[in-house]
Design a protein around this motif. Structure first.
Motif, PDB file in Angstrom:
ATOM      1  N   ALA A  39       0.849  -1.188   0.000  1.00 35.70           N
ATOM      2  CA  ALA A  39       0.000   0.000   0.000  1.00 35.70           C
ATOM      3  C   ALA A  39       0.888   1.243   0.000  1.00 35.70           C
ATOM      4  N   PRO A  40       0.391   2.366  -0.477  1.00 32.85           N
ATOM      5  CA  PRO A  40       1.186   3.599  -0.496  1.00 32.85           C
ATOM      6  C   PRO A  40       1.707   3.947   0.898  1.00 32.85           C
ATOM      7  N   GLY A  41       3.000   4.192   0.984  1.00 30.52           N
ATOM      8  CA  GLY A  41       3.603   4.580   2.242  1.00 30.52           C
ATOM      9  C   GLY A  41       3.847   3.447   3.210  1.00 30.52           C
ATOM     10  N   LYS A  42       3.564   2.219   2.776  1.00 27.27           N
ATOM     11  CA  LYS A  42       3.753   1.065   3.657  1.00 27.27           C
ATOM     12  C   LYS A  42       4.749   0.087   3.057  1.00 27.27           C
ATOM     13  N   GLU A  43       5.312  -0.754   3.907  1.00 26.31           N
ATOM     14  CA  GLU A  43       6.237  -1.772   3.436  1.00 26.31           C
ATOM     15  C   GLU A  43       5.476  -2.900   2.740  1.00 26.31           C
ATOM     16  N   ARG A  44       6.194  -3.565   1.866  1.00 27.81           N
ATOM     17  CA  ARG A  44       5.612  -4.724   1.203  1.00 27.81           C
ATOM     18  C   ARG A  44       5.317  -5.813   2.234  1.00 27.81           C
ATOM     19  N   GLU A  45       4.198  -6.495   2.033  1.00 29.60           N
ATOM     20  CA  GLU A  45       3.726  -7.504   2.981  1.00 29.60           C
ATOM     21  C   GLU A  45       3.420  -8.803   2.242  1.00 29.60           C
ATOM     22  N   GLY A  46       3.898  -9.905   2.770  1.00 24.65           N
ATOM     23  CA  GLY A  46       3.560 -11.196   2.197  1.00 24.65           C
ATOM     24  C   GLY A  46       2.187 -11.635   2.664  1.00 24.65           C
ATOM     25  N   VAL A  47       1.332 -12.061   1.726  1.00 24.57           N
ATOM     26  CA  VAL A  47      -0.028 -12.444   2.109  1.00 24.57           C
ATOM     27  C   VAL A  47      -0.323 -13.922   1.912  1.00 24.57           C
ATOM     28  N   ALA A  48       0.449 -14.616   1.084  1.00 22.55           N
ATOM     29  CA  ALA A  48       0.201 -16.045   0.894  1.00 22.55           C
ATOM     30  C   ALA A  48       1.363 -16.659   0.130  1.00 22.55           C
ATOM     31  N   VAL A  49       1.593 -17.941   0.357  1.00 20.17           N
ATOM     32  CA  VAL A  49       2.673 -18.642  -0.345  1.00 20.17           C
ATOM     33  C   VAL A  49       2.272 -20.104  -0.544  1.00 20.17           C
ATOM     34  N   VAL A  50       2.720 -20.641  -1.663  1.00 25.22           N
ATOM     35  CA  VAL A  50       2.472 -22.047  -1.993  1.00 25.22           C
ATOM     36  C   VAL A  50       3.800 -22.713  -2.312  1.00 25.22           C
ATOM     37  N   ALA A  51       4.092 -23.773  -1.597  1.00 26.44           N
ATOM     38  CA  ALA A  51       5.180 -24.660  -1.996  1.00 26.44           C
ATOM     39  C   ALA A  51       4.489 -25.788  -2.754  1.00 26.44           C
ATOM     40  N   ILE A  52       4.520 -25.705  -4.064  1.00 22.47           N
ATOM     41  CA  ILE A  52       3.682 -26.579  -4.890  1.00 22.47           C
ATOM     42  C   ILE A  52       3.969 -28.041  -4.589  1.00 22.47           C
ATOM     43  N   GLY A  53       2.871 -28.755  -4.351  1.00 19.79           N
ATOM     44  CA  GLY A  53       2.990 -30.169  -4.029  1.00 19.79           C
ATOM     45  C   GLY A  53       3.288 -30.454  -2.570  1.00 19.79           C
ATOM     46  N   GLU A  54       3.424 -29.395  -1.772  1.00 20.82           N
ATOM     47  CA  GLU A  54       3.782 -29.599  -0.363  1.00 20.82           C
ATOM     48  C   GLU A  54       2.801 -28.925   0.588  1.00 20.82           C
ATOM     49  N   TRP A  55       2.793 -27.633   0.598  1.00 22.00           N
ATOM     50  CA  TRP A  55       1.947 -26.929   1.562  1.00 22.00           C
ATOM     51  C   TRP A  55       1.585 -25.553   1.036  1.00 22.00           C
ATOM     52  N   LYS A  56       0.615 -24.959   1.737  1.00 19.03           N
ATOM     53  CA  LYS A  56       0.200 -23.587   1.478  1.00 19.03           C
ATOM     54  C   LYS A  56       0.173 -22.860   2.819  1.00 19.03           C
ATOM     55  N   TYR A  57       0.431 -21.552   2.761  1.00 15.50           N
ATOM     56  CA  TYR A  57       0.497 -20.800   4.017  1.00 15.50           C
ATOM     57  C   TYR A  57      -0.045 -19.401   3.810  1.00 15.50           C
ATOM     58  N   VAL A  58      -0.895 -19.003   4.747  1.00 13.63           N
ATOM     59  CA  VAL A  58      -1.388 -17.626   4.815  1.00 13.63           C
ATOM     60  C   VAL A  58      -1.149 -17.157   6.240  1.00 13.63           C
ATOM     61  N   PRO A  59      -0.561 -15.998   6.446  1.00 10.38           N
ATOM     62  CA  PRO A  59      -0.313 -15.511   7.809  1.00 10.38           C
ATOM     63  C   PRO A  59      -1.581 -15.491   8.654  1.00 10.38           C
ATOM     64  N   ASP A  60      -1.396 -15.657   9.947  1.00 13.41           N
ATOM     65  CA  ASP A  60      -2.532 -15.735  10.867  1.00 13.41           C
ATOM     66  C   ASP A  60      -3.456 -14.528  10.753  1.00 13.41           C
ATOM     67  N   SER A  61      -2.867 -13.370  10.499  1.00 13.55           N
ATOM     68  CA  SER A  61      -3.675 -12.154  10.448  1.00 13.55           C
ATOM     69  C   SER A  61      -4.639 -12.135   9.273  1.00 13.55           C
ATOM     70  N   LEU A  62      -4.407 -13.011   8.290  1.00 12.71           N
ATOM     71  CA  LEU A  62      -5.222 -13.017   7.073  1.00 12.71           C
ATOM     72  C   LEU A  62      -5.930 -14.338   6.824  1.00 12.71           C
TER      73      LEU A  62
END
Length: 127
Positions: A39-62
């Motif tokens: 977002a403008p004026g904010k740091e980049r934030e990771g919201v989701a990630v996929v290790a294909i064939g293994e797992w998926k992860y979304v931070p607790d806050s989201l």
């Protein structure tokens, strides 16, 4: 590896959007895919990630509102976003690492924002 995001737009608070990230090129070894936002004026934030064939992860806050999924046949990574609010307004970027890499390395990369390939971004505005 080329990444193209789509699906952004304007939505009212409480609404939903699904973002898509289409990968092409030499992308089938890119087994770590992620979504970030800034977002403008904010740091980049990771919201989701996929290790294909293994797992998926979304931070607790989201995790109660965001879901990430992977369609290997179409080589598309999706981000389903529900109950959107004004704080979700940002440019959303898809990212990938050309691998293959381990699931552990994928998670480290996500936490550090260390991805070698990025899309051009798609804007999400909640108002």
């Amino acid at each position: 590896v080329q990444l193209v995001e789509s699906g952004g737009g304007s939505v009212q608070p409480g609404g939903s959007l699904t973002l898509s990230c289409k990968a092409s090129g030499d992308s089938y070894s890119a087994n770590c895919r992620a979504w970030f936002r800034q977002a403008p004026g904010k740091e980049r934030e990771g919201v989701a990630v996929v290790a294909i064939g293994e797992w998926k992860y979304v931070p607790d806050s989201l995790k109660d509102r965001f879901t990430v999924s992977q369609d290997n046949g179409k080589n598309i990574t999706y981000l389903q976003m529900n109950k959107l609010n004004s704080e979700d307004t940002a440019m959303y970027y898809c990212a990938a690492i050309k691998g293959p890499i381990t699931g552990g390395r994928c998670l480290v990369a996500f936490r550090e924002g260390d991805f070698g390939y990025w899309g051009q971004g798609t804007q999400v505005t909640v108002s």
